[in-house]
Design a protein around this motif. Structure first.
Motif, PDB file in Angstrom:
ATOM      1  N   HIS A 149      -4.295  -2.541   3.443  1.00  0.00           N
ATOM      2  CA  HIS A 149      -4.669  -2.877   2.076  1.00  0.00           C
ATOM      3  C   HIS A 149      -5.778  -3.926   2.109  1.00  0.00           C
ATOM      4  O   HIS A 149      -6.038  -4.545   3.146  1.00  0.00           O
ATOM      5  N   ILE A 164       0.828  -1.208   0.000  1.00  0.00           N
ATOM      6  CA  ILE A 164       0.000   0.000   0.000  1.00  0.00           C
ATOM      7  C   ILE A 164       0.862   1.258   0.000  1.00  0.00           C
ATOM      8  O   ILE A 164       0.402   2.345  -0.341  1.00  0.00           O
ATOM      9  N   GLN A 190      -6.624  -4.730  -3.858  1.00  0.00           N
ATOM     10  CA  GLN A 190      -5.470  -3.850  -4.071  1.00  0.00           C
ATOM     11  C   GLN A 190      -4.193  -4.663  -4.258  1.00  0.00           C
ATOM     12  O   GLN A 190      -3.350  -4.311  -5.092  1.00  0.00           O
TER      13      GLN A 190
END
Length: 421
Positions: free
Chosen positions: A269, A230, A273
């Motif tokens: 996350h 992330i 993703q």
């Protein structure tokens, strides 16, 4: 006078810091003839158990020597280690860089405890950058500590808050390592993608990498340790997919493939993703090999949730996997959640490891017929490719030399290569 024996448990960061510690003690004329230092790990209960086992074994094999325990487990629970009859002293994770803490002047039969409050440590000490292992690749610590509080993790309480090493010190160390002959440097830390916001100008990890590559042009290979996906911004993404000197090997801290478990872990996350990031990485640089950390049997994980973790191995094309059977760590929120039966956890971990082993085998097989640049290990006929495939080759090479190799076969799950003249 000789350097003390070092026993490093756990992560690459511990390996690097053990080398720093060894150098620091030598520079301060600490006599290591009668000393063994155990650099402990606290990431799982099993890691703590293995640390205790290593301490007992070291004392049994060397009854005349003093055993000093340092590292994350020592920081988190110094009393437990001081209660071990084999232990002479317990030294905290920050305190271990003060050589005076290793000058044993024992006045009683009780072990010394020299552990300060790691959460109060805010400065970036130069020692953090001067670490590497005595092997073919060098490790440079760029960051320590963690500001996140994943519900399963005790490490922030062993390492403290995140703090970064100034880029200039890092560049100087990388240059010094290259001057010593190292062909590959690994940037390591507790949470390397969080590098920089505590420094003037708030540099990012991408900016640091650009600076290293520009200032040390003779460095052939730069590798990164585990990344939090992330936090991979556009700058870092472009480097990972477009910079040939940055190795095509991305190890992600996934931990789970299920969104509810990720939420209960307090990860930042979600499943979608992670999959999207890998798809983007491999679409831009297909040779990138993906690694991941996954926890099996996190509290409340049901069969469907586990199936999501199992399926993400295929969807993220994970070929380098670290599977951790969940074990509750006292003091973490997850330890208070409804726990999974231990036998179920073991079985799920076994299934995940098998899935990664099968996918890794297929990936290795796909490399047969390709040409790879291999960094030779100490043995001289084994090493790692740029995407971290382990290869055995037919001609001896010097440790740390980069050897062009054609992959000609796979035998007993091992890649076999022939050195290209």
């Amino acid at each position: 006078m000789s350097a003390p024996e070092m026993i490093s448990m756990g992560c690459r960061l511990n390996i690097a810091e053990s080398e720093t510690l060894r150098q620091n003690l030598a520079a301060n004329n600490i006599d290591g003839d009668n000393l063994i230092i155990v650099n402990s790990c606290a990431v799982t209960n099993e890691a703590v158990r293995q640390t205790r086992q290593a301490i007992r074994r070291a004392k049994k094999d060397n009854p005349e020597k003093n055993i000093i325990v340092t590292g994350c487990a020592a920081q988190v629970d110094p009393a437990m280690f001081s209660a071990m009859p084999e232990t002479s002293a317990v030294v905290g994770n920050f305190d271990k860089y003060d050589a005076a803490n290793f000058k044993l002047g024992l006045q009683s039969n009780r072990p010394d405890i020299r552990v300060s409050d790691i959460m109060r440590v805010t400065e970036t000490a130069p020692h953090m950058v001067s670490a590497f292992a005595d092997r073919s690749r060098a490790f440079v610590e760029i960051q320590n500590g963690c500001d996140h509080r994943c519900t399963f993790c005790i490490i922030p309480f062993g390492r403290g808050n995140s703090r970064s090493v100034p880029a200039g010190l890092i560049v100087d160390q990388v240059q010094a390592l290259v001057d010593q002959g190292f062909q590959e440097v690994v940037l390591t830390g507790v949470d390397v993608t969080s590098y920089g916001p505590d420094l003037p100008g708030a540099p990012t990890l991408g900016m640091l990498i650009e600076r290293i590559l520009k200032r040390v042009p003779e460095l052939p290979r730069l590798r990164l340790s585990s990344l939090d996906g992330i936090e991979i911004d556009d700058r870092l993404f472009d480097l990972l997919t477009g910079e040939a000197r940055l190795m095509p090997h991305v190890h992600l801290s996934l931990q789970s493939g299920d969104n509810m478990i990720l939420k209960r872990m307090k990860r930042r996350h979600n499943r979608e993703q992670a999959i999207a990031l890998v798809e983007r990485l491999k679409s831009r640089r297909p040779e990138i090999a993906i690694g991941a950390d996954i926890i099996a049997g996190f509290p409340t994980e049901d069969d469907i949730m586990f199936a999501n973790s199992l399926s993400i191995i295929e969807q993220c094309d994970i070929v380098h996997g670290h599977i951790f059977p969940y074990s509750p760590k006292q003091g973490t929120p997850a330890a208070k959640m409804p726990q999974i039966d231990g036998q179920v956890i073991k079985e799920r971990a076994k299934i995940l490891r098998t899935a990664i082993r099968e996918r890794s085998g297929s990936w290795h097989q796909s490399l047969v017929g390709s040409r790879q640049n291999i960094l030779a290990e100490i043995s001289g006929d084994t090493g790692y490719s740029e995407n971290f495939a382990r290869v055995h080759f037919d001609t001896k090479a010097s440790k740390g030399q980069i050897v062009p190799v054609e992959i000609i076969d796979m035998q007993d799950k091992k890649l076999i290569g022939r050195v290209i003249a």
